[in-house]
Motif scaffolding. Structure first.
Motif, short mmCIF file in Angstrom:
data_model
loop_
_atom_site.label_atom_id
_atom_site.label_comp_id
_atom_site.label_asym_id
_atom_site.label_seq_id
_atom_site.Cartn_x
_atom_site.Cartn_y
_atom_site.Cartn_z
N CYS A 47 -3.77 59.74 -35.13
CA CYS A 47 -4.93 60.29 -34.44
C CYS A 47 -4.66 60.36 -32.94
CB CYS A 47 -6.17 59.46 -34.76
SG CYS A 47 -6.29 57.89 -33.87
N ARG A 78 -5.75 58.58 -30.59
CA ARG A 78 -5.50 57.28 -29.95
C ARG A 78 -4.12 56.72 -30.29
NH1 ARG A 78 -9.87 54.79 -27.30
NH2 ARG A 78 -11.86 55.76 -27.81
N CYS A 79 -3.48 57.23 -31.34
CA CYS A 79 -2.08 56.84 -31.59
C CYS A 79 -1.21 57.42 -30.46
CB CYS A 79 -1.58 57.38 -32.91
SG CYS A 79 -2.40 56.70 -34.36
N CYS A 95 -3.22 51.02 -33.91
CA CYS A 95 -4.18 51.98 -33.33
C CYS A 95 -5.60 51.45 -33.52
CB CYS A 95 -4.02 53.34 -34.00
SG CYS A 95 -5.32 54.51 -33.55
N THR A 97 -8.31 52.94 -33.81
CA THR A 97 -9.21 53.73 -34.66
C THR A 97 -8.63 54.10 -36.02
OG1 THR A 97 -8.54 55.62 -33.32
CG2 THR A 97 -10.73 54.72 -32.91
N CYS A 98 -7.27 54.20 -36.14
CA CYS A 98 -6.73 54.54 -37.46
C CYS A 98 -5.69 53.53 -37.92
CB CYS A 98 -6.19 55.98 -37.49
SG CYS A 98 -4.55 56.18 -36.78
ZN LIG Z 1 -4.66 56.45 -34.51
#
Ligand SMILES: [Zn+2]
Length: 396
Positions: free
Chosen positions: A295, A297-298, A369, A371-372
């Protein structure tokens, strides 16, 4: 020599053609095989087919039968049943198929009328209107799209974040392609400095809300498209509500705060994001898949400090650059809707306009990450309102 009358010819053909009655056909198709066996071909004209048809039948009007049967039934040994309205044209069609080498062809006795009379289930096929057949003919001619794909596009809902440089070409090509519902999120009004690249808008619409201007252009291009106008700035209080219900999000935001918010909200809702960004002569595009990774944020775990983020008003951008990147976004969105090809997930394309060079970088999911990453409960991802780095009228 006497020329046989049509009735005599038909009598002979009937004698030579195997027939099947409606109840037996329905029974044979209950085996649960996919695709259903035998294959059922509807050889009636388009207007007859549109009134109602046997479920899962393949519609090939009689005049196209020889041209299209091979695509529908590649195996000439496979059992095939052809039907028309009453069982006459299907006898002629069965003969044509036998001549093409189809070995197991039967004609439905009594046709569709007999099928309905037997109380068997039928459906009203969704079809393109005649004006849509013309408008989308260059799509429907492509076997991978066809009428079914076009109907999918017409039923699709795509959300464009921003009616600016990226949102202009992406929403216009999505509209032209027949994406039935396009949401446009933008709280701004058209400014004269936008017109160097934001082709949704026009000189006489300076001062008009961008969502209104966008709707005018999109509806002018394709009245099939419903435009859902969101004249607001997306934030943590409204993001989930806005994203919900869309099949794809096309992120044309011009600031980090919105990109993080879109990423996080899309992961919560489970909708794919086609992301792009532009700076001077360089653009980037990638897809963050629904429910998947990597994602945004990664790529960028945290926003940069405000003083390091370029101010959009000062950064500048070559006017055609968002055109190229926005069209790539529209392409990816259409592929996602149709389930076609290889989405740009896990890959970042970097386009350098000065060198005319596309580079592809592999993106990897970061197990840490926020978020994911591993063990993250996506339903609990917090939505954060970062400070807007790029407020003000000048936007890309
Ligand atoms: Zn991510």
């Amino acid at each position: 020599m006497t020329v046989p009358t049509f009735d005599a010819l038909l009598r002979d053909l009937r004698g030579a053609t195997r027939e099947i009655d409606a109840t037996t056909l329905a029974h044979e198709r209950q085996s649960g095989a996919t695709p259903a066996v035998p294959a059922v071909i509807d050889v009636r004209e388009a207007d007859e087919h549109a009134q109602g048809a046997i479920p899962d039948a393949v519609h090939i009007p009689r005049g196209f039968l020889e041209l299209r049967i091979e695509r529908a039934v590649p195996d000439r040994a496979a059992p095939v049943v052809v039907y028309c309205a009453s069982g006459t044209r299907s006898v002629l069609a069965a003969r044509s198929l036998a001549e093409l080498g189809y070995a197991d062809v039967r004609s439905l006795a009594g046709g569709f009328t007999g099928w309905k009379r037997a109380g068997l289930p039928w459906e009203q096929p969704r079809a393109l209107r005649p004006d849509q057949e013309t408008r989308y003919s260059r799509h429907t001619l492509i076997p991978e799209i066809g009428v079914a794909g076009q109907l999918k596009l017409l039923g699709a809902k795509v959300l464009c974040i921003g009616a600016g440089g990226l949102g202009s070409p992406s929403s216009m090509y999505l509209a032209a392609a027949g994406v039935g519902t396009i949401g446009v999120v933008d709280d701004d009004v058209v400014d004269a400095s936008n017109l160097q690249r934001q082709i949704l808008h026009a000189t006489e619409r300076v001062g008009t809300p961008k969502v209104e201007s966008a709707e005018q252009t999109i509806r002018g291009l394709n009245p099939d498209v419903k435009v859902e106008k969101h004249r607001l700035r997306i934030d943590s209080s409204n993001a989930l509500e806005i994203l919900r219900g869309y099949h794809v999000v096309v992120d044309g935001a011009d600031n980090f705060a919105t990109r993080y918010l879109i990423n996080d909200a899309a992961l919560r809702v489970g909708v794919p994001v086609v992301h792009a960004s532009i700076f001077r002569f360089e653009g980037q595009v990638t897809v963050f898949p629904a429910g998947g990774s990597p994602c945004y944020r990664c790529l960028y775990p945290q926003p940069p400090p405000a003083e390091e983020a370029p101010s959009c008003a000062e950064a500048g951008v070559l006017g055609v650059l968002p055109g190229i990147m926005g069209v790539l976004q529209a392409t990816e969105a259409i592929k996602l809707v149709l389930g076609l090809g290889e989405p740009l997930a896990g890959r970042l394309i970097v386009y350098d306009a000065l060198k005319t060079r596309f580079r592809e970088l592999k993106l990897r999911r970061d197990p840490k990450c926020p978020t994911c990453g591993d063990g993250v409960d996506r339903a609990a991802i917090p939505l954060i309102d970062y400070e807007q780095f790029c407020a003000g009228p000048a936007r890309h």
